[in-house]
Design an enzyme around this catalytic site. Structure first.
Site, mmCIF file in Angstrom:
data_model
loop_
_atom_site.group_PDB
_atom_site.id
_atom_site.type_symbol
_atom_site.label_atom_id
_atom_site.label_comp_id
_atom_site.label_asym_id
_atom_site.label_seq_id
_atom_site.Cartn_x
_atom_site.Cartn_y
_atom_site.Cartn_z
ATOM 1 N N SER A 89 0.841 -1.200 0.000
ATOM 2 C CA SER A 89 0.000 0.000 0.000
ATOM 3 C C SER A 89 0.875 1.249 0.000
ATOM 4 O O SER A 89 2.092 1.173 0.157
ATOM 5 C CB SER A 89 -0.926 0.013 1.225
ATOM 6 O OG SER A 89 -0.183 0.301 2.395
ATOM 7 N N SER A 91 0.849 3.700 2.245
ATOM 8 C CA SER A 91 0.819 4.378 3.539
ATOM 9 C C SER A 91 2.173 4.922 3.976
ATOM 10 O O SER A 91 2.238 5.733 4.899
ATOM 11 C CB SER A 91 0.279 3.429 4.618
ATOM 12 O OG SER A 91 1.200 2.384 4.872
ATOM 13 N N LYS A 146 5.135 0.712 9.457
ATOM 14 C CA LYS A 146 4.949 2.127 9.789
ATOM 15 C C LYS A 146 6.234 2.647 10.420
ATOM 16 O O LYS A 146 7.200 1.918 10.603
ATOM 17 C CB LYS A 146 3.788 2.325 10.774
ATOM 18 C CG LYS A 146 2.464 1.694 10.366
ATOM 19 C CD LYS A 146 1.809 2.377 9.191
ATOM 20 C CE LYS A 146 0.504 1.687 8.830
ATOM 21 N NZ LYS A 146 -0.100 2.247 7.604
ATOM 22 N N SER A 240 -3.066 6.715 5.849
ATOM 23 C CA SER A 240 -2.399 5.659 6.621
ATOM 24 C C SER A 240 -3.272 5.258 7.797
ATOM 25 O O SER A 240 -3.669 6.103 8.606
ATOM 26 C CB SER A 240 -1.036 6.154 7.126
ATOM 27 O OG SER A 240 -0.451 5.207 7.992
#
Length: 293
Positions: A89, A91, A146, A240
């Protein structure tokens, strides 16, 4: 969607292959030797084909002995040293793009047993600014990536798209304004959608992050990171699903909060390939090979 527990399958495969190799070493190989010795003792002329037949390993044992060292090396490398992942993704844009293949250091935050993820040897702890892979708290079969923003005991605030850690504003500097490529063609705002790219400094780490100019800032919120947990935020701040949406019932996202230590997978440290659509007609690119900051 079906999720395959690859570490568990790998451990099972190593156990089966190892058991077959051990079975041959302890029981089958000595039995073959005894059969060959008995045959040679009762004949005057040894038939090569008969000898070959008596020495031949069972097919399953042959496969087990052949695959065991390979599978064992893969298990050790993947479980304790380095594991590859693909970014699914956006994010973490602009730090990581969809289709980036990354390498994750599995021992940076401690040596953990495969499958059960129990830490057996402490090595280090996540630091503010690290890019970390962890198991998604709402579904541990899924891996997330992250950036570490908050450590245990930290006070985090997010106000007008600005991060504050322990009362101090996280420094950032605007680098550029660019077209927001996440707004698809045909969308009414496609022609005017823009994003700001900043250089942000978290701890000893400088990295890039982005905001969408047309997105509204969420209501101000603050959190205290519990012991044994980490506050994780994506670099693509307006796209996100991360720790900022914990305890926020008005947010249209699935809430999951902080990341407990036992869900940590490792520290992402390098991009080694970019291949957004792994197909023969779309060849991988190595132009984005770099260390992750």
């Amino acid at each position: 969607m079906m999720h395959i527990n690859f570490p568990l399958l790998l451990v099972i495969a190593v156990a089966i292959a190892g058991a077959l190799a051990l079975l041959d070493l302890v029981w089958l190989a000595p039995r073959r030797r005894r059969a060959l010795e008995a045959y040679e003792a009762r004949v005057e002329v040894v038939d090569p084909q008969t000898v070959e037949k008596l020495q031949k390993e069972p097919l399953l044992v042959e496969y087990g002995k052949s695959f065991f060292p390979v599978l064992a090396i893969v298990l050790i490398l993947r479980s304790f040293l380095v594991e590859p992942f693909q970014i699914p993704s956006g994010s973490m844009k602009p730090t990581l793009e969809v289709g980036d293949f990354i390498l994750v250091n599995k021992f940076a935050y401690g040596i953990r047993l495969p499958v059960i993820d129990t830490k057996i040897i402490p090595v280090g702890d996540p630091q503010r600014g690290d890019v970390m892979v962890f198991r998604y708290p709402n579904d541990p079969r899924i891996n997330y990536i992250k950036r570490v923003v908050g450590l245990p005991g930290d006070e985090i605030r997010y106000v007008d798209k600005q991060l504050f850690v322990n009362g101090e504003e996280v420094p950032r500097e605007l680098l550029r304004t660019e077209r927001d490529d996440e707004v698809p063609a045909g969308h009414p705002l496609h022609a005017i959608a823009r994003a700001e790219v900043y250089e942000e400094r978290l701890g000893d780490t400088s990295h890039t992050m982005r905001h969408k100019l047309l997105s509204q800032a969420p209501p101000p919120r603050e959190w205290v990171v519990p012991e044994g947990h980490y506050f994780m935020v994506g670099d693509n701040r307006d796209n996100s699903n991360d720790s900022r949406y914990w305890n926020a019932p008005d947010m249209p996202r699935e809430l999951w909060g902080m990341v407990p230590d036992h869900y940590i997978v490792g520290k992402a440290f390098a991009v080694w390939m970019h291949w957004p659509e792994p197909k023969l007609r779309n060849l991988p690119s190595f132009s984005s090979v770099s260390l992750i900051h």
